[in-house]
Design an enzyme around this catalytic site. Structure first.
Site, PDB file in Angstrom:
ATOM      1  N   ASP B 149       0.880  -1.178   0.000  1.00 49.45           N
ATOM      2  CA  ASP B 149       0.000   0.000   0.000  1.00 49.45           C
ATOM      3  C   ASP B 149       0.916   1.226   0.000  1.00 49.45           C
ATOM      4  O   ASP B 149       1.447   1.602   1.042  1.00 49.45           O
ATOM      5  CB  ASP B 149      -0.900  -0.002   1.242  1.00 49.45           C
ATOM      6  CG  ASP B 149      -1.990  -1.078   1.182  1.00 49.45           C
ATOM      7  OD1 ASP B 149      -2.992  -0.951   1.912  1.00 49.45           O
ATOM      8  OD2 ASP B 149      -1.822  -2.056   0.413  1.00 49.45           O
ATOM      9  N   LYS B 222      -6.773   3.298  -3.329  1.00 49.31           N
ATOM     10  CA  LYS B 222      -7.189   3.292  -1.921  1.00 49.31           C
ATOM     11  C   LYS B 222      -7.409   4.726  -1.471  1.00 49.31           C
ATOM     12  O   LYS B 222      -6.665   5.630  -1.851  1.00 49.31           O
ATOM     13  CB  LYS B 222      -6.087   2.620  -1.097  1.00 49.31           C
ATOM     14  CG  LYS B 222      -6.270   2.608   0.411  1.00 49.31           C
ATOM     15  CD  LYS B 222      -5.174   1.750   1.069  1.00 49.31           C
ATOM     16  CE  LYS B 222      -5.089   2.012   2.575  1.00 49.31           C
ATOM     17  NZ  LYS B 222      -4.015   1.241   3.210  1.00 49.31           N
ATOM     18  N   LYS B 258     -10.258   0.379  -2.442  1.00 51.38           N
ATOM     19  CA  LYS B 258     -10.217   0.123  -0.994  1.00 51.38           C
ATOM     20  C   LYS B 258     -10.460   1.420  -0.224  1.00 51.38           C
ATOM     21  O   LYS B 258      -9.603   2.299  -0.192  1.00 51.38           O
ATOM     22  CB  LYS B 258      -8.847  -0.454  -0.609  1.00 51.38           C
ATOM     23  CG  LYS B 258      -8.662  -0.633   0.907  1.00 51.38           C
ATOM     24  CD  LYS B 258      -7.323  -1.308   1.232  1.00 51.38           C
ATOM     25  CE  LYS B 258      -6.990  -1.223   2.728  1.00 51.38           C
ATOM     26  NZ  LYS B 258      -5.706  -1.851   3.064  1.00 51.38           N
TER      27      LYS B 258
END
Lengths: 478, 322, 302
Positions: B149, B222, B258
Site C-alpha cells: 500500500d 485506496k 479500498k
C-alpha cells in the site's frame, strides 16, 4: 440471480389505521355527503380497496363554502395575525409527529415508493407549513404594501401526483394570508387529505377555516364555479385549467393555475456526466414521471450522445420497480388504470412514429398498474411524444449542436413550466437561464423544491407562483 | 495496458490535459447520490450475506508507532479466527502492517490464504526522496508482503506535477512486480495506491488522482492512510468506483478499490457494499476487487452477525479486542 | 430566590444561578457572586459575577460556534428557535413567577410580558428563512452580468441587555442576532438577571448548539467595556448601558469598526432616556444591523 440480492424490506402498514369509510370535512367535523353517495379508493399497486370515501354533491359544496365564509368573517380575519401563524406552526409540528404514518398512507393510496414519500413528500409538507406560518404576521414586509389583505374564501382543486404536498402548497399560504379554504383532493388519492383534516382537529383549528370535499370532476367544477368563493387555485391538466380559466373569466375571482409541462433537460458536452445521468433519471423517473415539471425531453449535445446514452442505460438497469412499501423500491405503481392506458397509448404512438423504444429488463407485478421506465431515442420535435405530456416514466431523447439550438428546441412548445441545464460552465448556465422560457430552471440539479422557492409556469403551463414571497400574491388582495 | 495519450516522460502536459479534460464531478449531486444509496434497507438474508462479505473484505490493520511483535501476532490470530465463539465466521482478506513487522505477519498467516499488506513509500506522509521510497517498497516485499500500500506525493499532485506522481507510482510498481522473493498465491505482488483523498479535498481531484494512479499501473486505488481526517467517505468512494468502472470500459483492465479509515460500524460497511453494487457493479463484490481498511469494524460486524444468528443484541465482552 | 412555592413545613431546594458559556454552566472564573434582590430589596439569589476573563471565554465560545450556526440552513435555524419557544411555553408559570419577582409586576402584567416574550421568540423564528428574500435582491446591472446581493451574518455579536425588561427585553435583543446566523455574548440586566439565566436552561435543553448564545451576569460597567473593545467581536448592542457609559463603549467599539446598535431614542437627547417600549413590533432594525450584504457578479455567455 444477482450476487447481492436485497431482501424484502417492507415498511409496516400497521402504523396506519384506515377507517372503512370517510365523510366530508365541513366546519370542523366529518359528515356524510348530502345524498349519501360515496366511491372507493384503491391501492394502485395491488388493486385492493383501501376505503370508501364520500362524494360531495353541489349541496355539500354550498355547505362547505358557507362554513368557510362564516369562519372567515367571524374568526379567521379577526384573529391577530400572530395567532394565525401559531395555528400553522401547530399543524406543522403535528405533521412532523405523524410523518411516518402520513408517508405510509401516501404510498398506499398513490403508489409512489415509500422512500420518496418518507424522504421528499412529507418533509416538504411540514416545511411548507413552517415557512408560511412565519409569514402570517410579517405580510407588511412581503413587498405588497403596508397592510395587504386576504381575498376571503379560496376554492382549491389538487391533483393525485403529490397529494399531501399539493395540499400543503395550497392551504399553507392561503391560511397564512388570512383566507379560509375549501379544498378538493383528487378522486384517486383522498386519504392523506382526510387525515390532514384530523390534524386540523388535533391543532384545534377553528371550524370552517379548512374544509375538505372529496369527489371527482363534478365536485371540482361545482367548487370552482361557486359564486361564494373569491379565489380559485388549481393544479392539474392544461385542458382542465383552460376550462377553469374560461369559467372564471366573467367573474371577479382571482385565479392561479399550475398545469402541465414538457420540460427539456439539456445536457452539454462539459456536463458532470455521472451527476447529469442522475439528474436525467431523477427528472423523469422520480415519482414514476407523474410530475408536471418532469424532464421528459432529454436534449443531449450531439458530441456526447453515445457516452450519455450508454451511461443512462447502464444506470437504468439498477432501478428497482415494485412494491411501493418496500424501502428499496425506486419506481412505484402508476396511479390508476386510466393513467396507465394513456401512457401505453402514447408509447405506442411513439413506436408508430418511428422512434426506437428501450426499457431495462423489468419484472412487472401481476396485480396493480405498472409501466417500466422507458426511453425513446431518435425522437425529433415533430413527434407527438416530443410535444404531448405523457405523465409517466417515458423519456424522449433528442439532440442539439449549439446552445442557441438547445434554447430554440427547449422553448419550442406551448408549455413552459421547467427546464434543466447541465454544464460545468457558469456563464453558460446563466445565459441559458436567461433565455429559457420556463418558470423554473434547474442548473446541475433537477426536481428540487423548497417552500421559499417560487414555482410556476410560463405560457400554457399556467400562471401564478407558489412558494416564496411571490407565492403570497395569489392569496392577497393586491 | 493501453493509455489514451502518450504519457511517457516528457509528455507531462498531455497528462495534465487528459486529467483536466475528464468530466467534472458536481459535489452536491455526488453527495446526494451517495446519501440516497446509503438509505437502502438491507435486511435478513441480504444482511447476512453482506456481513460475511464485508468480513471477508477486511484488511485488518495495525499501523501505530507503538506496534510490537506481540501486537502483530494478536492481530494475525484474530485475522484467522475473528469470532472466538463461532468458527463459521469467514477469515479476513489481509492483515496490514508497517514493513518492519511484515516478516512476522507473513510467518503468522502462512498457508491460510490471508494476504500480507505492507504500507510503504514513507507512509503516511510520503515526504522523502524517491530512492528512499523505492527502498521502502523493496524492503516490504523482501520481508514477505504480497501487497504493498503506497502513498502518492500529494504535494506534487496539488502543485500540478502530475508527471512526477505518475513516475513514482510506475517506479514502485516495477519494484513490486519484479521482486524475486515473492511467495504469495497470486502471480505477483499487488500494488495499492493510496490517494489520501482527505488532503486532495475536492471530488474533481479524487477523480483525476484515480485515473492517474490507474494509468500508472495501480492494481487497487485506496482512499486514505487513516492518519488524516476525513478518511474514507461514501462520496469519495463513489467517485473512485465510477473511475474504475470507466477505466475498465475504456482500457479493458479491472482495478480494485479500498476505502480505509473511519469505517467503524457494520451499517457503514454495508453502505459501502451497496455503493459498489450499484456503481461499479457486482464484478467488484469480491475481496479480490474491493477491500475495507479497518480495525474496530470487525467486531461490530461480528456482533451484528451474532445478533442475526441468535436473535439477541450482543456486547463487547463476547468479542476479542485483538 | 425567595422560596419557591412548596408545601408548608417543606424546605425548597434553591437554584444556583451560573453563567452560560459554550453550552455549559460554569461559575465565574473569579469565584465571585453578587446579591440579586427583588423589586422590594428582598434577597432573591446570588448570581455569578462575571469577570473580563469570563467575557473573553464567552467570545471564544461564540466564535467557535459561528461557523456551524451560520452554515446551518435557514430552515434549520428557524426550527431550532421555534423549539426554544416551545420549551419557554412549557415553563410559562416559572417565568411568570421569576419576572414578577424581579420587576414587581402584578399577575396580569407578568402574564402579558411572558406571553409577549414567547410570541416575540416565535416571530423571530419565522424570519430565519425569509430575511434573505426581503433583504436580498437581483440587481439589473447594465451589462451581460448576473448580479445578486445576499445578506450574510456578520459574526459574533455582543449584547448589553436592557436593565428593566428582564425577559421580554432580553429576548428582543438576543433573538434578532441569532436568527440571522450570528452568535451572541449577552450581558444580562445587572439588577434583574435571573430570568435570563433561566432562559439559558431552556437554551441548553433545546437544540441550540453550545456557544451560539452565551450569557454573562454581573456589573455592566465592569464587563461591557471588555466586550466593546474586544477585537474579535463584530457588532455590539448598547441598549442596556447607561447613557454615560454608552458613549464610551461606542468609542471603544470604533477600534475595529464594530456595527453598533444604540437604543431607539438618541442617548444624547435627554438625561432620562425614554425606555424602549418592548411591546411594540420590533421591525427589521436589529436583524439588519447584524447582516452584511455581499454582491456577486457573473458574466452570462455561451
Amino acid at each position: 440471480m444477482p450476487k447481492f440480492e436485497y431482501a424484502p424490506a417492507p415498511e409496516s402498514r400497521a402504523i396506519v389505521s384506515l377507517r372503512e369509510s370517510y365523510g366530508l370535512f365541513i366546519n370542523g367535523e366529518f359528515t356524510p355527503s348530502a345524498d349519501g353517495r360515496a366511491f372507493k379508493t384503491i391501492s394502485p399497486a395491488t388493486e385492493e380497496v383501501l376505503a370508501e370515501v364520500a362524494e360531495a354533491s353541489p349541496a355539500d359544496v354550498d355547505r362547505a363554502v358557507a362554513a368557510a365564509r362564516r369562519a372567515y368573517e367571524r374568526t379567521w380575519s379577526v384573529l391577530p395575525a400572530r395567532e394565525r401563524g401559531k395555528y400553522l406552526f401547530r399543524i406543522a409540528r403535528i405533521i412532523q409527529e405523524r410523518s411516518r404514518e402520513l408517508a405510509v398512507l401516501e404510498s398506499l393510496d398513490n403508489g409512489k415508493p415509500i422512500r420518496e414519500s418518507r424522504d421528499v413528500d412529507i418533509p416538504l409538507v411540514a416545511a411548507h407549513f413552517f415557512y408560511h406560518a412565519g409569514w402570517a404576521d410579517k405580510l407588511e414586509y412581503a413587498g405588497y404594501g403596508p397592510a395587504p389583505k386576504p381575498l376571503g374564501v379560496a376554492g382549491q382543486v389538487i391533483p393525485w401526483n403529490f397529494p399531501l404536498l399539493m395540499l400543503a402548497w395550497k392551504i399553507a399560504p392561503a391560511l397564512a394570508c388570512g383566507n379560509t379554504v375549501v379544498l378538493k383532493p383528487a378522486e384517486t388519492t383522498p386519504l392523506t387529505a382526510l387525515t390532514f383534516a384530523e390534524i386540523c382537529q388535533q391543532a384545534d383549528l377553528p371550524p370552517g377555516v379548512v374544509n375538505i370535499l372529496t369527489g371527482a370532476g363534478d365536485t371540482g367544477k361545482a367548487l370552482v364555479t361557486h359564486p361564494g368563493i373569491d379565489k380559485v387555485a388549481f393544479t392539474g391538466s392544461t385542458e382542465v385549467g383552460k376550462e377553469i380559466a374560461r369559467d372564471c373569466a366573467p367573474t371577479r375571482k382571482k385565479v392561479t393555475l399550475e398545469l402541465g409541462g414538457k420540460a427539456a433537460n439539456i445536457v452539454f458536452e462539459d456536463a458532470p456526466v455521472d451527476q447529469a445521468v442522475e439528474g436525467i433519471v431523477n427528472g423523469i423517473f422520480f415519482n414514476q414521471g407523474h410530475v408536471c415539471c418532469a424532464g421528459s425531453r432529454l436534449l443531449v449535445q450531439e458530441s456526447v450522445y453515445d457516452q450519455v446514452l450508454a451511461s443512462l442505460q447502464r444506470r437504468l438497469a439498477t432501478l428497482r420497480l415494485g412494491d411501493p412499501l418496500d424501502k428499496n423500491t425506486d419506481v412505484g405503481a402508476i396511479n390508476s388504470a386510466a393513467q396507465l392506458a394513456k401512457i401505453r397509448e402514447l408509447s405506442e404512438v411513439g413506436e408508430a412514429e418511428g422512434a426506437q423504444r428501450w426499457s431495462p429488463p423489468c419484472e412487472l407485478p401481476v396485480k396493480g398498474f405498472w409501466f417500466p421506465p422507458t426511453v425513446f431515442t431518435g425522437v425529433s420535435q415533430a413527434h407527438r411524444i416530443a410535444r404531448e405530456e405523457i405523465f409517466g416514466p417515458v423519456l424522449s431523447v433528442l439532440t442539439f449542436r449549439t446552445p442557441a439550438e438547445a434554447v430554440e428546441k427547449a422553448n419550442n412548445t406551448p408549455y413552459g413550466l421547467s427546464a434543466g441545464v447541465w454544464t460545468d460552465k457558469g456563464s453558460r448556465i446563466l445565459w441559458m437561464a436567461a433565455r429559457l422560457r420556463a418558470g423554473v430552471v434547474w442548473a446541475n440539479t433537477f426536481n428540487k423544491f423548497d417552500p421559499s422557492s417560487p414555482f410556476g409556469g410560463y405560457k400554457e403551463s399556467g400562471y401564478g407562483r407558489e412558494g416564496g414571497r411571490h407565492g403570497l400574491e395569489a392569496y392577497l388582495d393586491v | 495496458m493501453s493509455a489514451p495519450v502518450d504519457i511517457r516522460a516528457g509528455a507531462g502536459s498531455s497528462l495534465r490535459e487528459f486529467l483536466h479534460g475528464l468530466p467534472g464531478v458536481d459535489q452536491v449531486g455526488a453527495e446526494a447520490r451517495a446519501a440516497m444509496l446509503a438509505s437502502r434497507s438491507i435486511k435478513t438474508t441480504a444482511k447476512q450475506w453482506a456481513l460475511d462479505m464485508a468480513i471477508s473484505m477486511i484488511d485488518l490493520t495495525t499501523l501505530e508507532g507503538q506496534d510490537t511483535p506481540g501486537k502483530v501476532r494478536a492481530i494475525c490470530a484474530k485475522a484467522k479466527r475473528p469470532d472466538p465463539a463461532d468458527p463459521t465466521a469467514p477469515q479476513v482478506a489481509a492483515v496490514c502492517v508497517y514493513p518492519d513487522l511484515a516478516h512476522l505477519a507473513a510467518a503468522e498467516v502462512r498457508g491460510t490464504g490471508i494476504h500480507v499488506a505492507s504500507v510503504a513509500t514513507a507512509f503516511p506522509s510520503g515526504r522523502t526522496s524517491l530512492e528512499v521510497k523505492l527502498a521502502d517498497a523493496k524492503y516490504a516485499i523482501d520481508a514477505g508482503a504480497d501487497e504493498v500500500d503506497m502513498v502518492i506525493d500529494r504535494g506534487a499532485f496539488l502543485a500540478g506535477d502530475y508527471q512526477l506522481v505518475y513516475d513514482e507510482i510506475a517506479a514502485v510498481r516495477e519494484v513490486v512486480e519484479s521482486s524475486a522473493t515473492f511467495s504469495g498465491s497470486a502471480g505477483r505482488a499487488h500494488l495499492k495506491v493510496i490517494l489520501e483523498t482527505g488532503e486532495l479535498v475536492t471530488l474533481d481531484n479524487v477523480r483525476r488522482a484515480s485515473w492517474l494512479a490507474m494509468l500508472a499501473g495501480a492494481d487497487f486505488i485506496k482512499t486514505s492512510t487513516g492518519k488524516v481526517s476525513p478518511a474514507a467517505t461514501l462520496p469519495v468512494t463513489l467517485v473512485m468506483l465510477e473511475a474504475v468502472r470507466d477505466f475498465r470500459a475504456t482500457h479493458g483492465r479491472q482495478v480494485g478499490v479500498k476505502p480505509a479509515g473511519g469505517i467503524r460500524t457494520a451499517k457503514d460497511a454495508i453502505r459501502y457494499l451497496v455503493l459498489v453494487n450499484e456503481t461499479a457493479g457486482e464484478d467488484w463484490l469480491d475481496p479480490d476487487w474491493f477491500r475495507i481498511g479497518a480495525s474496530s469494524l470487525l467486531n461490530d460486524l461480528l456482533m451484528q452477525r451474532t445478533k442475526l444468528a441468535t436473535g439477541r443484541y450482543s456486547g463487547p465482552d463476547y468479542f476479542t479486542l485483538d | 430566590m425567595s422560596d419557591t412555592a412548596t408545601a408548608p413545613g417543606r424546605l425548597a431546594v434553591r437554584k444556583t444561578y451560573k453563567l452560560y458559556i459554550g453550552g455549559a454552566f460554569p461559575r465565574s472564573e473569579s469565584g465571585r457572586s453578587y446579591v440579586v434582590t427583588d423589586h422590594k430589596g428582598g434577597f432573591l439569589a446570588n448570581a455569578a459575577l462575571a469577570s473580563r476573563k469570563d467575557a473573553r471565554d464567552a467570545v471564544v465560545a461564540a466564535r467557535r460556534a459561528f461557523a456551524g450556526w451560520s452554515a446551518a440552513t435557514a430552515y434549520n435555524r428557524g426550527q431550532v428557535l421555534y423549539r426554544v419557544a416551545e420549551l419557554l411555553e412549557g415553563r410559562r408559570a416559572q417565568f411568570i413567577a421569576e419576572v414578577r419577582a424581579a420587576e414587581g409586576l402584578g399577575a396580569r402584567q407578568g402574564e402579558a410580558v411572558v406571553d409577549a416574550a414567547i410570541d416575540r421568540w416565535v416571530w423571530y423564528a419565522g424570519w430565519a428563512d425569509k430575511i434573505a428574500q426581503v433583504r436580498g435582491a437581483s440587481n439589473p446591472v447594465a451589462g451581460p452580468f448576473f448580479n445578486f446581493s445576499l445578506p450574510e451574518p456578520t459574526g459574533v455579536v455582543a449584547v448589553i441587555a436592557p436593565e428593566a425588561s428582564s425577559l421580554l427585553g432580553f429576548v428582543s435583543v438576543v433573538a434578532p442576532a441569532v436568527v440571522t446566523g450570528n452568535t451572541v455574548v449577552a450581558l444580562a440586566s445587572e439588577r434583574c438577571p435571573l430570568p435570563a439565566v433561566s432562559l439559558t436552561e431552556v437554551l441548553a435543553t433545546s437544540d441550540v448548539p453550545g456557544g451560539v448564545i452565551n450569557v454573562l451576569t454581573g456589573r455592566t460597567a465592569e464587563v461591557a467595556p471588555w466586550l466593546a473593545s474586544h477585537m474579535d467581536v463584530n457588532a455590539i448592542d448598547l441598549t442596556g448601558a447607561p447613557d454615560s457609559l454608552a458613549d464610551d463603549l461606542a468609542v471603544a467599539a470604533a477600534e475595529n469598526l464594530k456595527r453598533v446598535v444604540r437604543p431607539a431614542a438618541e442617548a444624547r437627547a435627554a438625561e432620562a432616556r425614554a425606555a424602549e417600549d418592548w411591546t411594540q413590533p420590533p421591525g427589521l432594525k436589529r436583524m439588519l444591523a447584524y447582516l452584511e450584504t455581499k454582491t456577486v457578479w457573473h458574466p452570462t455567455g455561451t
